[in-house]
Design a protein around this motif. Structure first.
Motif, PDB file in Angstrom:
ATOM      1  N   LYS A 331       0.767  -1.102   0.120  1.00 46.93           N
ATOM      2  CA  LYS A 331      -0.095  -0.007  -0.128  1.00 46.93           C
ATOM      3  C   LYS A 331       0.580   1.150  -0.186  1.00 46.93           C
ATOM      4  O   LYS A 331       2.067   1.640   0.588  1.00 46.93           O
ATOM      5  CB  LYS A 331      -1.048  -0.021   1.190  1.00 46.93           C
ATOM      6  N   LYS A 332       0.315   2.325  -0.324  1.00 55.04           N
ATOM      7  CA  LYS A 332       0.732   3.613  -1.090  1.00 55.04           C
ATOM      8  C   LYS A 332       1.636   3.846   0.511  1.00 55.04           C
ATOM      9  O   LYS A 332       2.933   4.310   0.839  1.00 55.04           O
ATOM     10  CB  LYS A 332       0.842   4.852  -1.204  1.00 55.04           C
ATOM     11  N   GLU A 333       0.537   3.384   1.347  1.00 56.90           N
ATOM     12  CA  GLU A 333       1.141   4.473   2.814  1.00 56.90           C
ATOM     13  C   GLU A 333       2.486   3.817   4.166  1.00 56.90           C
ATOM     14  O   GLU A 333       3.199   4.672   4.495  1.00 56.90           O
ATOM     15  CB  GLU A 333      -0.173   4.240   3.507  1.00 56.90           C
ATOM     16  N   GLN A 334       1.944   2.577   3.134  1.00 53.73           N
ATOM     17  CA  GLN A 334       3.019   1.226   4.192  1.00 53.73           C
ATOM     18  C   GLN A 334       5.053   1.882   2.755  1.00 53.73           C
ATOM     19  O   GLN A 334       5.967   1.936   3.864  1.00 53.73           O
ATOM     20  CB  GLN A 334       3.103  -0.017   3.008  1.00 53.73           C
ATOM     21  N   GLN A 336       5.792   5.366   1.588  1.00 48.14           N
ATOM     22  CA  GLN A 336       5.918   6.048   2.117  1.00 48.14           C
ATOM     23  C   GLN A 336       6.966   5.862   3.455  1.00 48.14           C
ATOM     24  O   GLN A 336       7.379   6.880   3.756  1.00 48.14           O
ATOM     25  CB  GLN A 336       4.572   7.279   2.526  1.00 48.14           C
ATOM     26  N   HIS A 337       6.129   5.314   4.949  1.00 51.10           N
ATOM     27  CA  HIS A 337       6.195   5.255   5.846  1.00 51.10           C
ATOM     28  C   HIS A 337       7.873   4.537   6.088  1.00 51.10           C
ATOM     29  O   HIS A 337       8.886   5.100   6.284  1.00 51.10           O
ATOM     30  CB  HIS A 337       5.624   4.055   6.978  1.00 51.10           C
ATOM     31  N   ASP A 361      -6.600  -0.653  -2.720  1.00 54.73           N
ATOM     32  CA  ASP A 361      -5.417   0.077  -2.928  1.00 54.73           C
ATOM     33  C   ASP A 361      -4.127  -1.237  -2.662  1.00 54.73           C
ATOM     34  O   ASP A 361      -2.783   0.175  -2.301  1.00 54.73           O
ATOM     35  CB  ASP A 361      -5.400   0.580  -1.073  1.00 54.73           C
TER      36      ASP A 361
END
Length: 673
Positions: A331-334, A336-337, A361
């Motif tokens: 996922k994009k958030e993973q 980015q983190h 997602d």
């Protein structure tokens, strides 16, 4: 628990707790059906098959379905990888009935095993309705089913048998050209492979196309092979984080795979990328080889030096449910983190955007632009970007290792082990990494010690220290091929004599003199409702085409005219059937061996091994190599060893030039410019 609890196959064990009274395929199960006069359900699948799991969950774990199946049928579960013979026969039946096939494969048969109905995946209600109708018909008008079964049985017996070619005309390799021209009309010139989806890799196709493009100096064909290999390596099909390829992609871009990783795919792809690396020295191909073999060694090599079969498509997701691809997607958030300030560059390289989006997602990493373009966009050198890429992949690997891994199919199949064994040999030839040769030799010893019986036959499967199931032609064909390759890498003649010994066993137990092909099962083994002659190359080359290529090579090295006669006879019968060349690429390889380009090379002298390594690192698919560092009785090498000098003999059509002592001159003479 049903009777599958006593099996070793991971796929069968997955069904051991089903409420269905499953039995395994054996004589006792079949006899029960005849004794009780019950229809048989034969349900065939494999452990890494996503839709097999879906049908199990929807139907085979359901009590209502179990009531229908248990009351009126004898239900038999088959692991297609353990019993490719059973799968082949019933796949023919379903293809005759429905014009298509796949897994799960579900067939209903008369008590004697002859099929009367079949298909692939069915939803629960549809499955129950069909079974009820079939049982009603068998109860009320059994003669209709018996009559249909007889007609279908005739079709199964005929399907796949190759008619003898009555022509006495010699097979001219120049006639390959129109076949390749027709074949090329299906090429996808944007993403490589064929212009259709789903998209399978078909490694043997590209081994042949690369060889044919090289020998005919076809720039277009070689560009197409390189386009395909590059796009496959950049797509989500290839796991850039951990190495290894999935079985196929569901789209035309090699983007979203069907996430199972199969040993046989990866073994063949290592051979393909190794040959391509020898031709191009493309660093991407080297990266693919090294990453994939690291993955194989870490995840699929066991303490017995045998290779496991597969990793499942499904794994546990973040909410504790089995989900296809859960282990591999991001996922994009993973991202980015994890990547922080590098996320923007990573996004451009791996398409964390609409191009790389899959579903829910989730993103599947895919490259679509050259790395030098992206490096330039961000003011980096290409080497700086590639170093970042390496660090990102290590970060993602470390993070991903925290996730539940896909389920492992931990049986070891002789044929698939031999395919992977040859992959390691080919990687050693291309890259010179002694570690790859060490693993290859240890795996060969596993086959010799565990899978080759004192009676002379091969076992097919191995698990938990136990060898089971008498081997099929594919086991012999691929072991022979691998042992020939291992001899050509090491010049240890024991491997070559073992290959000959297994070849002679096949000629005695599998060869049908009347049909002039090899049967898939030994004549003195278990006989099914119809014989099976495997002749069409698929995702794995046909066992008959592999045997024919083996026989041809051995005929040259052992000066055995009978081997050559059988190999070329098989090819002669196949040629009139080659309407779509992609299904005959390994036969085309044998045909190309008859061209004027083809040579044999003998390397004889005390320094033969190191010089053989140098020759093996060159891309020369038209050259059959042998050699010795001592006096040899091998017919091809007899009286050629010189105690004082290293000699290279170039031979063609059973005639040899005078030997020379220059490695460079020999390679220059053999190369096609």
């Amino acid at each position: 628990m049903n009777e599958l609890q006593h099996e070793t196959s991971p796929y069968l064990l997955q069904h051991a707790n089903n409420p269905i009274h499953w039995k395994a395929w054996n004589t006792a199960s079949l006899a029960t059906a005849e004794n009780e006069n019950k229809l048989i359900i034969v349900s065939i699948g494999y452990s890494a098959c996503h839709w097999c799991h879906v049908m199990e969950h929807e139907s085979f774990e359901d009590d209502a379905v179990a009531q229908v199946m248990n009351s009126d049928f004898i239900s038999i579960k088959v692991d297609r990888e353990e019993r490719p013979d059973v799968d082949a026969v019933y796949m023919k039946a379903v293809q005759l009935m429905t014009k298509q096939g796949g897994w799960p494969l579900n067939v209903v048969c008369l008590p004697d095993g002859r099929p009367v109905w079949g298909g692939t995946y069915f939803k629960k209600d549809n499955w129950m309705d069909i079974l009820s109708q079939l049982q009603d018909m068998y109860r009320s008008t059994p003669e209709r089913m018996i009559d249909y079964a007889g007609k279908l049985h005739q079709g199964i017996q005929i399907l796949g048998i190759v008619e003898k070619n009555p022509s006495e005309e010699k097979s001219n390799p120049n006639n390959i050209k129109p076949l390749v021209e027709k074949w090329s009309k299906s090429f996808d010139w944007e993403f490589g492979g064929y212009a259709r989806a789903p998209k399978f890799m078909m490694p043997n196709n590209y081994l042949f196309l690369q060889r044919y493009g090289y020998q005919t100096q076809s720039k277009d064909l070689l560009e197409f092979v390189d386009l395909t290999l590059t796009r496959m390596a950049h797509g989500g099909l290839f796991d850039t984080v951990d190495g290894g390829f999935s079985r196929y992609s569901v789209d035309m871009r090699w983007h979203v795979p069907h996430f199972e990783k199969m040993l046989y795919d990866n073994g063949q792809l290592i051979s393909l990328y190794s040959e391509a690396y020898k031709r191009t020295h493309n660093p991407l191909y080297k990266e693919v080889i090294e990453k994939t073999l690291t993955f194989i060694e870490r995840e699929l090599l066991n303490k017995d030096n045998a290779f496991f079969s597969a990793l499942d498509a499904d794994s546990i997701n973040e909410v504790g449910l089995l989900e296809e691809g859960a282990f591999y997607v991001w996922k994009k958030e993973q991202l980015q983190h994890l990547l922080k300030n590098d996320f923007d560059i990573f996004t451009e390289l791996f398409n964390v955007n609409d191009f790389g989006f899959w579903e829910h997602d989730n993103y599947v990493l895919i490259q679509s632009r050259p790395s030098e373009d992206i490096a330039s966009q961000f003011g980096l050198t290409e080497n700086e970007l590639l170093e970042k890429k390496k660090n990102w992949e290590q970060q993602l690997f470390t993070e991903r290792e925290k996730r539940p891994k896909p389920r492992l199919d931990d049986k070891s199949l002789t044929s698939w082990n031999a395919i992977m064994l040859k992959g390691y040999i080919d990687a050693y030839k291309a890259l010179g990494n002694e570690h790859y040769l060490d693993i290859a030799k240890k795996n060969a010893q596993f086959i010799i010690d565990k899978q080759w019986s004192p009676e002379g036959f091969l076992w097919h499967s191995y698990k938990n220290g136990k060898s089971t199931i008498i081997g099929f032609l594919e086991d012999y064909a691929f072991v022979i091929e691998a042992f020939i390759a291992l001899y050509q890498a090491t010049l240890e003649e024991t491997y070559l004599h073992q290959a000959k010994q297994l070849t002679d066993y096949c000629l005695e137990h599998f060869y049908d003199e009347e049909k002039q092909f090899f049967t898939f099962t030994a004549r003195d083994g278990e006989q099914l409702i119809a014989p099976h002659f495997e002749t069409e190359d698929n995702v794995i080359p046909a066992s008959n085409s592999v045997m024919a290529n083996n026989l041809y090579v051995l005929s040259l090295l052992f000066h055995n005219g009978y081997y050559e006669k059988v190999a070329l006879q098989m090819l002669h019968h196949m040629i009139p059937n080659m309407d779509y060349a992609s299904a005959y690429s390994n036969w085309l390889n044998l045909w190309l061996n008859q061209s004027e380009d083809n040579k044999e090379l003998a390397i004889c002298g005390k320094k033969a091994i190191e010089n053989t390594q140098r020759v093996n690192s060159e891309y020369m698919p038209h050259v059959i190599i042998a050699g010795t560092s001592k006096v040899s009785n091998l017919p091809f090498l007899e009286n050629r060893f010189d105690e004082e000098n290293l000699l290279f003999y170039i031979c063609q059509n059973k005639n040899c030039l005078l030997p020379n002592s220059s490695l460079e001159d020999t390679i220059a003479e053999l190369k096609i410019d």
